[in-house]
Structure formats: C-alpha cells, structure tokens
Design a protein around this motif. Sequence first.
Motif, PDB file in Angstrom:
ATOM      1  N   ASP A  27       0.500   3.938  -1.556  1.00 51.72           N
ATOM      2  CA  ASP A  27      -0.286   4.927  -2.305  1.00 51.72           C
ATOM      3  C   ASP A  27       0.259   6.338  -2.180  1.00 51.72           C
ATOM      4  O   ASP A  27       0.321   7.076  -3.164  1.00 51.72           O
ATOM      5  CB  ASP A  27      -1.742   4.899  -1.841  1.00 51.72           C
ATOM      6  CG  ASP A  27      -2.380   3.536  -2.013  1.00 51.72           C
ATOM      7  OD1 ASP A  27      -3.218   3.378  -2.912  1.00 51.72           O
ATOM      8  OD2 ASP A  27      -2.040   2.620  -1.235  1.00 51.72           O
ATOM      9  N   THR A  30     -11.483  -3.061 -13.849  1.00 50.90           N
ATOM     10  CA  THR A  30     -10.712  -1.844 -14.125  1.00 50.90           C
ATOM     11  C   THR A  30      -9.222  -2.123 -14.231  1.00 50.90           C
ATOM     12  O   THR A  30      -8.487  -1.357 -14.855  1.00 50.90           O
ATOM     13  CB  THR A  30     -10.956  -0.785 -13.039  1.00 50.90           C
ATOM     14  OG1 THR A  30     -10.691  -1.370 -11.754  1.00 50.90           O
ATOM     15  CG2 THR A  30     -12.388  -0.273 -13.077  1.00 50.90           C
ATOM     16  N   GLY A  31      -8.764  -3.217 -13.624  1.00 53.31           N
ATOM     17  CA  GLY A  31      -7.343  -3.534 -13.659  1.00 53.31           C
ATOM     18  C   GLY A  31      -6.907  -4.352 -14.854  1.00 53.31           C
ATOM     19  O   GLY A  31      -5.764  -4.842 -14.890  1.00 53.31           O
ATOM     20  N   ARG A  74      -9.622  -5.219  -8.065  1.00 56.37           N
ATOM     21  CA  ARG A  74      -9.720  -4.500  -9.330  1.00 56.37           C
ATOM     22  C   ARG A  74      -9.794  -5.403 -10.544  1.00 56.37           C
ATOM     23  O   ARG A  74      -9.817  -4.935 -11.669  1.00 56.37           O
ATOM     24  CB  ARG A  74      -8.534  -3.526  -9.481  1.00 56.37           C
ATOM     25  CG  ARG A  74      -8.340  -2.551  -8.331  1.00 56.37           C
ATOM     26  CD  ARG A  74      -9.366  -1.434  -8.322  1.00 56.37           C
ATOM     27  NE  ARG A  74     -10.679  -1.827  -7.880  1.00 56.37           N
ATOM     28  CZ  ARG A  74     -11.056  -1.872  -6.589  1.00 56.37           C
ATOM     29  NH1 ARG A  74     -10.207  -1.584  -5.631  1.00 56.37           N
ATOM     30  NH2 ARG A  74     -12.289  -2.212  -6.269  1.00 56.37           N
ATOM     31  N   ASP A  81     -15.469  -2.797  -1.266  1.00 55.07           N
ATOM     32  CA  ASP A  81     -14.267  -2.087  -0.830  1.00 55.07           C
ATOM     33  C   ASP A  81     -14.387  -1.638   0.617  1.00 55.07           C
ATOM     34  O   ASP A  81     -14.014  -0.519   1.000  1.00 55.07           O
ATOM     35  CB  ASP A  81     -13.980  -0.892  -1.741  1.00 55.07           C
ATOM     36  CG  ASP A  81     -13.267  -1.302  -3.020  1.00 55.07           C
ATOM     37  OD1 ASP A  81     -12.996  -2.507  -3.189  1.00 55.07           O
ATOM     38  OD2 ASP A  81     -12.984  -0.423  -3.844  1.00 55.07           O
ATOM     39  N   ASN A  98      -4.592  -1.967  -3.616  1.00 59.26           N
ATOM     40  CA  ASN A  98      -6.006  -2.019  -3.945  1.00 59.26           C
ATOM     41  C   ASN A  98      -6.345  -1.184  -5.172  1.00 59.26           C
ATOM     42  O   ASN A  98      -7.525  -1.008  -5.488  1.00 59.26           O
ATOM     43  CB  ASN A  98      -6.839  -1.515  -2.760  1.00 59.26           C
ATOM     44  CG  ASN A  98      -6.712  -2.402  -1.550  1.00 59.26           C
ATOM     45  OD1 ASN A  98      -7.221  -3.515  -1.529  1.00 59.26           O
ATOM     46  ND2 ASN A  98      -6.018  -1.924  -0.528  1.00 59.26           N
ATOM     47  N   GLN A  99      -5.364  -0.648  -5.830  1.00 64.09           N
ATOM     48  CA  GLN A  99      -5.545   0.101  -7.069  1.00 64.09           C
ATOM     49  C   GLN A  99      -4.650  -0.513  -8.134  1.00 64.09           C
ATOM     50  O   GLN A  99      -3.730  -1.275  -7.828  1.00 64.09           O
ATOM     51  CB  GLN A  99      -5.166   1.577  -6.877  1.00 64.09           C
ATOM     52  CG  GLN A  99      -3.724   1.795  -6.384  1.00 64.09           C
ATOM     53  CD  GLN A  99      -3.134   3.125  -6.789  1.00 64.09           C
ATOM     54  OE1 GLN A  99      -2.918   3.370  -7.968  1.00 64.09           O
ATOM     55  NE2 GLN A  99      -2.864   3.979  -5.807  1.00 64.09           N
ATOM     56  N   TRP A 100      -4.906  -0.164  -9.411  1.00 68.09           N
ATOM     57  CA  TRP A 100      -4.102  -0.763 -10.482  1.00 68.09           C
ATOM     58  C   TRP A 100      -3.134   0.223 -11.122  1.00 68.09           C
ATOM     59  O   TRP A 100      -2.125  -0.188 -11.702  1.00 68.09           O
ATOM     60  CB  TRP A 100      -5.019  -1.331 -11.570  1.00 68.09           C
ATOM     61  CG  TRP A 100      -5.820  -0.298 -12.317  1.00 68.09           C
ATOM     62  CD1 TRP A 100      -7.073   0.137 -12.019  1.00 68.09           C
ATOM     63  CD2 TRP A 100      -5.407   0.435 -13.475  1.00 68.09           C
ATOM     64  NE1 TRP A 100      -7.477   1.103 -12.910  1.00 68.09           N
ATOM     65  CE2 TRP A 100      -6.474   1.304 -13.830  1.00 68.09           C
ATOM     66  CE3 TRP A 100      -4.255   0.452 -14.260  1.00 68.09           C
ATOM     67  CZ2 TRP A 100      -6.410   2.164 -14.914  1.00 68.09           C
ATOM     68  CZ3 TRP A 100      -4.193   1.313 -15.349  1.00 68.09           C
ATOM     69  CH2 TRP A 100      -5.253   2.154 -15.670  1.00 68.09           C
ATOM     70  N   GLU A 101      -3.393   1.533 -11.012  1.00 67.80           N
ATOM     71  CA  GLU A 101      -2.567   2.496 -11.730  1.00 67.80           C
ATOM     72  C   GLU A 101      -1.124   2.526 -11.220  1.00 67.80           C
ATOM     73  O   GLU A 101      -0.177   2.475 -12.014  1.00 67.80           O
ATOM     74  CB  GLU A 101      -3.178   3.901 -11.633  1.00 67.80           C
ATOM     75  CG  GLU A 101      -4.549   4.036 -12.267  1.00 67.80           C
ATOM     76  CD  GLU A 101      -5.682   3.800 -11.278  1.00 67.80           C
ATOM     77  OE1 GLU A 101      -6.811   4.253 -11.561  1.00 67.80           O
ATOM     78  OE2 GLU A 101      -5.442   3.157 -10.234  1.00 67.80           O
ATOM     79  N   ASP A 107       0.798  -1.237   0.000  1.00 65.47           N
ATOM     80  CA  ASP A 107       0.000   0.000   0.000  1.00 65.47           C
ATOM     81  C   ASP A 107       0.830   1.287   0.000  1.00 65.47           C
ATOM     82  O   ASP A 107       0.625   2.167   0.844  1.00 65.47           O
ATOM     83  CB  ASP A 107      -0.933   0.031   1.219  1.00 65.47           C
ATOM     84  CG  ASP A 107      -1.975  -1.071   1.203  1.00 65.47           C
ATOM     85  OD1 ASP A 107      -2.271  -1.579   0.106  1.00 65.47           O
ATOM     86  OD2 ASP A 107      -2.490  -1.408   2.283  1.00 65.47           O
TER      87      ASP A 107
END
Length: 308
Positions: free
Chosen positions: A134, A194-195, A187, A230, A165-168, A132
């Motif tokens: 981020d 989205t991922g 994701r 989420d 927890n995000q893909w970007e 994480d």
Amino acid sequence: MIPLSRLGFGGAPIGNLYAEVSDSDAVGALEAAWDAGVRYFDTAPHYGLGLSERRIGSFLASRPRDSFVVSTKVGRVLEPCSSGGDDLANGFAVPARARRRWDFSADGVRRSLESSLDRLGLDRVDVAYVHDPDSHFEQAVSEAIPALVSLRAEGLVGAVGIGMNQWEMPARFVRETDVDVVLLAGRYTVLEQTGASLLELCASRGVSVVAAGVFNSGLLARPEVGSTYDYQAAPAALVERARRIASVCTRHGVTLPQAAVQFPFRHPAVASVLVGVRTAAEMRANASALSASVPDALWEDLRAEGLL
C-alpha cells in the motif's frame, strides 16, 4: 494458468492469528482440507513469523509435489531479534523471535523467497504474491514485480501475483505489470462489491482472481452486534445490511455463510475462494457451504432489494 482448487486454505489462522492454535488442531484443519479436496494452500512469512509456512510445509511434505499448489508472499523480510515477548501487537500469538521489515527491493524479494522455501521445505512455489504494498507502490512495481518475473523465468516461482485488501492499487498492477493472479481480500463479497471493476479488468486481461476475506473478517459468518468487519468492530449500518442479506437467504433455505462462500464465483474472473480456518470443524463447515445448493433466485432477490 495455475490450476487452483475452487476452495483454498488460508494459512493466517494456523500462524496463530490472534490466538494460539495447537499443533494438533493445525494438522487437523489441514487434514480436513485435504479430505475435502482442497489442493491450494496460501501462506506468508507474516503469518506467525513463519509458523504458518512451517506448518503447511510439514503437512505437505508427504504429498506428491504435483498434487498441490502453494502460494506465499514477499514484501516483509523476517530478521532475527532477541527482544523477547510476543508478536500480538502484530496480530499473532507467537514468540517475537524475529522482526518484520518492509522490503520490496529485488534483493529483498529473493531473500524472502529463499527463506520461505526453506520453511516450506520446497524447491519452488506455485504463486508468489507481492504482499500489501500500500505504501510502497513505486518500489513494488519497479523492483519486486520484475524480480518475481525473473524468478518465474528461473522456475522458482510458477506465477506472479499481487495480494491486497484494496482494489485500486491491484488494478494499477494489472494495467502496468506482468502479473498472473490477484488475491483480493474483502472487496468482492456478498456484502460489498467495490472491487467489481478490478474483476472486470482481470477478466479482460486473462488474470486470475483469488477471492479472500469472503466473510469480511467475521460479519458474514455472524451478522450481529460485536462481529468484525475488516478486523474492526462492524458499524451498525453494515450489521443491519448483513442481517437483511441473511433474511433473504433464509427465505431460500440458504445460510449466510453458504451465500458468502459461493457468491464470488458469480464472476468468471474468480478462480478460487480462500478461507482461513483453525480447526477441522471449521474447514468441514466451509467445504459444506461451498457444496450446498444455492438457487439463482436468491441472487435475483438480493438485487431486487438493492442488496447486491
């Protein structure tokens, strides 16, 4: 390439995520996982201030070291404290005998891993994820990843990963660093893809993907008002979408959880699906869902109805 069992054991729940899990229930969940052929166990210092690592380490102590794969994470260093109370503000029903401090420095990574190895009772981990980052990308990419690469060369880490927890941001790590595996939570599920572009990137670069959060924190297990998405109350539109997916599943004699566990494997980059469980019954249900027969026509109908 690290050999991962298709089904992995997610260790957050037995770190007393949201509610206490007894020692006997935790051991029962782990035993059920082993009996089901699970040989990949994921944990982190964050999960119950080390409780998950201690429980998993104790369980695996009697198993041959080359018969299982363990991953843990770096980025949150645990420091002793005597403030009293519990850790529920951070999501875990454990005494607050330590505090977390974000630390993606090279020194912090080494100290975190050393402490994790002590709690696990191991001399190495098979995968170490940067956890994480981020709000800490620059330090994670310039210090944490190089530190893990060095630890990999020393044999203390088998593979270097990024878990988010995000893909970007994971896509940036894949492009800019020497990671072996990505743990992507929530994701790439039957509800949300989205991922997908991250998975395409990983496939092109030979980076393995571990799909976590395949139930989107609960909505794909129980598609009803009051379920979580989420880790928050699921919006009505997503509840309705999950219900529509469940309806298509029913037409094919498939349950929504069966589709949720199996969907990520539709992409060749996915090596394993992580499921977090707190009891033996939950573990057996997930193993059964993975082995159930799901016809290709289900996925075709979901696409035809605009649900994939």
